[in-house]
Design a protein around this motif. Structure first.
Motif, PDB file in Angstrom:
ATOM      1  N   ARG A 222       7.987   1.479  -5.318  1.00 50.99           N
ATOM      2  CA  ARG A 222       7.422   2.706  -5.493  1.00 50.99           C
ATOM      3  C   ARG A 222       6.150   2.580  -6.006  1.00 50.99           C
ATOM      4  O   ARG A 222       5.817   1.962  -6.957  1.00 50.99           O
ATOM      5  CB  ARG A 222       8.299   3.809  -6.180  1.00 50.99           C
ATOM      6  N   CYS A 223       5.162   3.638  -5.598  1.00 53.25           N
ATOM      7  CA  CYS A 223       3.785   3.695  -6.035  1.00 53.25           C
ATOM      8  C   CYS A 223       3.670   4.101  -7.434  1.00 53.25           C
ATOM      9  O   CYS A 223       4.413   4.917  -8.035  1.00 53.25           O
ATOM     10  CB  CYS A 223       3.265   4.688  -5.261  1.00 53.25           C
ATOM     11  N   GLU A 224       2.945   3.466  -8.461  1.00 52.85           N
ATOM     12  CA  GLU A 224       3.155   3.702  -9.623  1.00 52.85           C
ATOM     13  C   GLU A 224       2.289   4.956 -10.011  1.00 52.85           C
ATOM     14  O   GLU A 224       2.049   5.366 -11.139  1.00 52.85           O
ATOM     15  CB  GLU A 224       2.785   2.490 -10.675  1.00 52.85           C
ATOM     16  N   LEU A 225       1.409   5.402  -9.006  1.00 55.71           N
ATOM     17  CA  LEU A 225       0.473   6.526  -9.349  1.00 55.71           C
ATOM     18  C   LEU A 225       1.292   7.658  -8.901  1.00 55.71           C
ATOM     19  O   LEU A 225       1.305   8.745  -9.561  1.00 55.71           O
ATOM     20  CB  LEU A 225      -0.782   6.445  -8.552  1.00 55.71           C
ATOM     21  N   CYS A 226       1.602   7.661  -7.434  1.00 56.88           N
ATOM     22  CA  CYS A 226       2.360   9.059  -7.081  1.00 56.88           C
ATOM     23  C   CYS A 226       3.918   9.108  -6.985  1.00 56.88           C
ATOM     24  O   CYS A 226       4.467  10.162  -6.645  1.00 56.88           O
ATOM     25  CB  CYS A 226       1.823   9.450  -5.827  1.00 56.88           C
ATOM     26  N   GLY A 227       4.606   7.813  -7.222  1.00 54.92           N
ATOM     27  CA  GLY A 227       5.976   7.674  -6.953  1.00 54.92           C
ATOM     28  C   GLY A 227       6.452   7.424  -5.483  1.00 54.92           C
ATOM     29  O   GLY A 227       7.592   7.400  -5.404  1.00 54.92           O
TER      30      GLY A 227
ATOM     31  N   THR B  89       0.843  -1.231   0.011  1.00 50.42           N
ATOM     32  CA  THR B  89      -0.106   0.080   0.000  1.00 50.42           C
ATOM     33  C   THR B  89       0.842   1.273   0.046  1.00 50.42           C
ATOM     34  O   THR B  89       1.860   1.268   0.754  1.00 50.42           O
ATOM     35  CB  THR B  89      -0.912   0.006   1.263  1.00 50.42           C
ATOM     36  N   CYS B  90       0.343   2.193  -0.857  1.00 53.08           N
ATOM     37  CA  CYS B  90       1.123   3.538  -0.819  1.00 53.08           C
ATOM     38  C   CYS B  90       0.463   4.335   0.407  1.00 53.08           C
ATOM     39  O   CYS B  90      -0.531   4.507   0.589  1.00 53.08           O
ATOM     40  CB  CYS B  90       0.949   4.125  -1.970  1.00 53.08           C
ATOM     41  N   LEU B  91       1.538   4.761   1.474  1.00 52.49           N
ATOM     42  CA  LEU B  91       0.935   5.537   2.502  1.00 52.49           C
ATOM     43  C   LEU B  91       0.669   6.952   2.183  1.00 52.49           C
ATOM     44  O   LEU B  91       0.077   7.480   2.881  1.00 52.49           O
ATOM     45  CB  LEU B  91       2.144   5.609   3.528  1.00 52.49           C
ATOM     46  N   SER B  92       0.949   7.426   1.057  1.00 51.75           N
ATOM     47  CA  SER B  92       0.569   8.694   0.462  1.00 51.75           C
ATOM     48  C   SER B  92      -0.825   8.865   0.049  1.00 51.75           C
ATOM     49  O   SER B  92      -1.589   9.656   0.295  1.00 51.75           O
ATOM     50  CB  SER B  92       1.715   9.185  -0.377  1.00 51.75           C
ATOM     51  N   CYS B  93      -0.978   8.016  -1.087  1.00 52.54           N
ATOM     52  CA  CYS B  93      -2.117   8.337  -1.865  1.00 52.54           C
ATOM     53  C   CYS B  93      -3.132   6.741  -1.437  1.00 52.54           C
ATOM     54  O   CYS B  93      -4.421   7.052  -1.997  1.00 52.54           O
ATOM     55  CB  CYS B  93      -2.035   8.236  -3.263  1.00 52.54           C
ATOM     56  N   GLY B  94      -2.837   5.961  -0.957  1.00 53.64           N
ATOM     57  CA  GLY B  94      -3.731   4.857  -0.416  1.00 53.64           C
ATOM     58  C   GLY B  94      -3.798   3.535  -1.593  1.00 53.64           C
ATOM     59  O   GLY B  94      -4.499   2.780  -1.440  1.00 53.64           O
TER      60      GLY B  94
HETATM   61 ZN   LIG Z   1       1.043   6.558  -4.209  1.00 51.37          ZN
END
Ligand SMILES: [Zn+2]
Length: 251
Positions: free
Chosen positions: A152-157, A127-132
């Motif tokens: 790394r998150c593929e949406l927000c990095g 899970t991305c802790l920034s964007c969920g």
């Molecule tokens: Zn993210």
């Protein structure tokens, strides 16, 4: 076969609804060290209580990933051992209805057990802790072991966190409540390879006992519930559990 194992078989034969609670000790025969143990080698540079805490992860995720890299490598290449297989046999041929595990290593699933409650999470998702954003982590694990680069998150990095319960985090509530339900309604709980040191999971056998369940503990080390148990077998789960399950497998 010694008397204690015969006694354990007798308890299992009398059971209609048995539950197993497993911890790090069931995976050490598969080569995955108990990272809480100083002898695991995972304490050499970092204190797991700091580096594997949610605060530590948020402050310095690169240290968390450096620390967990050798463990991730072992988990990726580990195979289920005879203790995991024995629980699968007890589920298929015996009264075992559920496995509650503190382990994140997926080995119960890989051994073929179907009703598994991973109360400290697992490595199948991150899970991305920034964007969920939640993503499957199996490919991520393979890539991380190969490159040692932080996923790394593929949406927000931002950095992804595996869906495992770190120190300072509460276990996934729905899974834990289901585990409590099993503990409250089983008639036999087998604790295998857990030193029962991590709350709130370590209270589940107590809950079972208070609701009239029998309690069997198989571990190399003492636990705080040994005195309350109906049977304590001080032994290696990979030797004890197959002796137990073999009496249920049709010949
Ligand atoms: Zn993210």
């Amino acid at each position: 076969m010694n008397n204690q194992i015969e006694q354990a078989i007798k308890f299992f034969k009398q059971s209609k609804r048995a539950v197993a609670l497993t911890g790090a000790g069931i995976s050490t025969p598969s080569g995955i060290p108990d990272f809480r143990s100083p002898s695991s080698g995972l304490w050499n540079k970092y204190d797991p209580m700091v580096v594997a805490s949610i605060d530590g992860f948020k402050r310095r995720p690169e240290e968390f990933y450096r620390w967990i890299h050798p463990l991730a490598d072992l988990i990726l290449h580990a195979e289920p051992n005879p203790a995991h297989m024995a629980l699968t046999e007890l589920e298929t041929h015996g009264p075992l209805k559920a496995i509650i595990t503190q382990n994140i290593d997926l080995l119960h699933h890989r051994a073929g057990s179907s009703n598994v409650y991973e109360v400290h999470g697992h490595l199948r998702q991150a899970t991305c802790l920034s964007c969920g954003y939640v993503t499957g982590a199996e490919r991520m694990l393979v890539d991380f072991v190969a490159t040692a680069e932080m996923p790394r998150c593929e949406l927000c990095g931002d950095v992804l966190k595996p869906n495992v319960t770190l120190y300072g985090e509460v276990p996934p509530l729905n899974i834990f409540q289901a585990a409590e339900g099993w503990a409250a309604t089983c008639d036999l709980m087998l604790v295998a390879g857990s030193s029962l040191q991590v709350m709130p999971v370590a209270e589940l056998p107590l809950l079972a006992r208070q609701n009239g369940s029998r309690l069997i503990i198989v571990d190399l080390l003492e636990t705080y519930l040994d005195e309350m148990a109906d049977l304590v077998i001080r032994g290696d789960v990979a030797e004890v559990l197959p002796q137990l399950s073999s009496s249920f497998v049709p010949q």
